[in-house]
Write an enzyme that holds these catalytic residues in place. Sequence first.
Site, short mmCIF file in Angstrom:
data_model
loop_
_atom_site.label_atom_id
_atom_site.label_comp_id
_atom_site.label_asym_id
_atom_site.label_seq_id
_atom_site.Cartn_x
_atom_site.Cartn_y
_atom_site.Cartn_z
N HIS A 79 6.95 -13.61 19.29
CA HIS A 79 7.53 -14.66 20.55
C HIS A 79 8.99 -15.07 20.29
O HIS A 79 9.53 -15.75 21.14
CB HIS A 79 6.81 -15.78 20.83
CG HIS A 79 5.13 -15.63 20.88
ND1 HIS A 79 4.63 -14.72 21.97
CD2 HIS A 79 4.19 -16.14 20.33
CE1 HIS A 79 3.17 -14.51 21.62
NE2 HIS A 79 2.97 -15.37 20.94
N ASP A 237 2.23 -10.29 14.30
CA ASP A 237 1.53 -10.60 13.02
C ASP A 237 -0.13 -10.64 13.18
O ASP A 237 -0.88 -10.24 12.45
CB ASP A 237 1.82 -12.04 12.53
CG ASP A 237 1.81 -13.17 13.60
OD1 ASP A 237 1.31 -12.94 14.54
OD2 ASP A 237 2.41 -14.22 13.11
#
Length: 489
Positions: A79, A237
């Site tokens: 993000h 991730d």
Amino acid sequence: MYYIGIDLGTSAVKLLLMRGDGVIENIVSREYPLYFPHPGWSEQKPEDWWEAVQEGIRELVAPVDSSQVAGISFGGQMHGLVILDEEDRVIRPAILWNDGRTWKETDYLNHEIGKETLSACTANIAFAGFTAPKLLWVKDNEPENFARIAKIMLPKDYIAYKLTGVHSCDYSDASGMLLLDVEHKCWSEKMIEICGIRKEMLPRLYESYEVTGTLTAEIARNLGLPASCRVAAGAGDNAAAAVGTGTVGDGQCNISLGTSGTIFISSREFGVDPNNALHAFAHADGHYHLMGCMLSAASCNKWWMEDILNTKDYAGEQEKIGKLGENHVFFLPYLMGERSPHNDPDARGTFIGMTMDTTRADLTQAVLEGVAFAIRDSFEVAESLGIRVERTKICGGGAKSSLWKKIVANVLNIKVDSIAAEEGPGMGAAMLAAVACGEYASVEEAAAKIVKVTGTVEPDSETAAKYEEKYRKFVKIYPAVKELFPEIG
């Protein structure tokens, strides 16, 4: 051959060197600063990431024949907004995933553009941490910087660019930008229009295991690696961690207790939570997943231990904890606001239920339990969709605590599997690099051959029943105090 997995985290980059058979040869890490210019803001300098990655790679490959490094890939913090100018220079520090400044932009997207429109375009609604609201914030508050934007990137993709000279992004990480049509795996023309950008500002999209390029000659010399070394797109991730724990294919689950906390449920088919409390993202295995994300998980425990108790003796503090399921103190783990399922950047951490006989151990236990209860919030959403999870893998720094795993197993009342290599994103990234180089035919094959379960924590029926009662009390606390959070700041 060797494969490098780069886990670009929030506090540090962890680099992992894996042999083709899945054996880990070396692990190194490099920390870098985290900046909080204002309360609720969170930034880092991409230049710091790049310096740490270069230093880390040199140390990582020093003990081996570096000419045998065949591939590199990534698991990166999601993000974050990295913006480059026409000469690919960083315009401003990256605005990170746990930054809460975009509440006005998030509100605009969800209520003026509308959640239905957003979900139809991207399969998700706006959260303060997502990339699109950050773009709108820059547009509104730093118009001079917005006007200079030539490329919009995510954190790990900036490192990939520095290695290869290629602007790339994978579908899993792009899913968290609120700019991707997740179902059809392409940039959303509607969201591009809403954000006031041009399509050419966005990088080319790849599957996580696809090769985006090879090292530039200069970088290869600088790092002591072969110029033939392939770079794979990598993954966000959580998707990379899921690969590293073997959470691929259909109906598998992984819990990550890292800086943030996630529940990750893999699926071969695209699906959306109608209330958008869970994210509907693409997965690194080429399919899809549902994910619930809490912004503060192991970071809550780190804050409590190091900043409040002034100790790093995590195990020693946990040894003082007595019976599970009988603690009278509750903790809301919303130190950076919260995402799933509340979507509330104003939410704050809260202890409640303390009395004169409350002990230090009670508060430590409440922190661990509060994170587990918040993860259960997302499990409840999954169950409402007809998804029944009976067991889960677990990874992240918090997974090193046997007590915390026991609490999670009993709060969720499911089996919790530990794996041999609890390296999460770094391991998954190395596996993606191996697939990209042809060591394995698919991500699922790599997971089946490499990931090994080493132990299982099973819930105790009596303890699980106590936690069931406590959870029903926990879910009443946030609604009761929600209206106070905006007032207290």
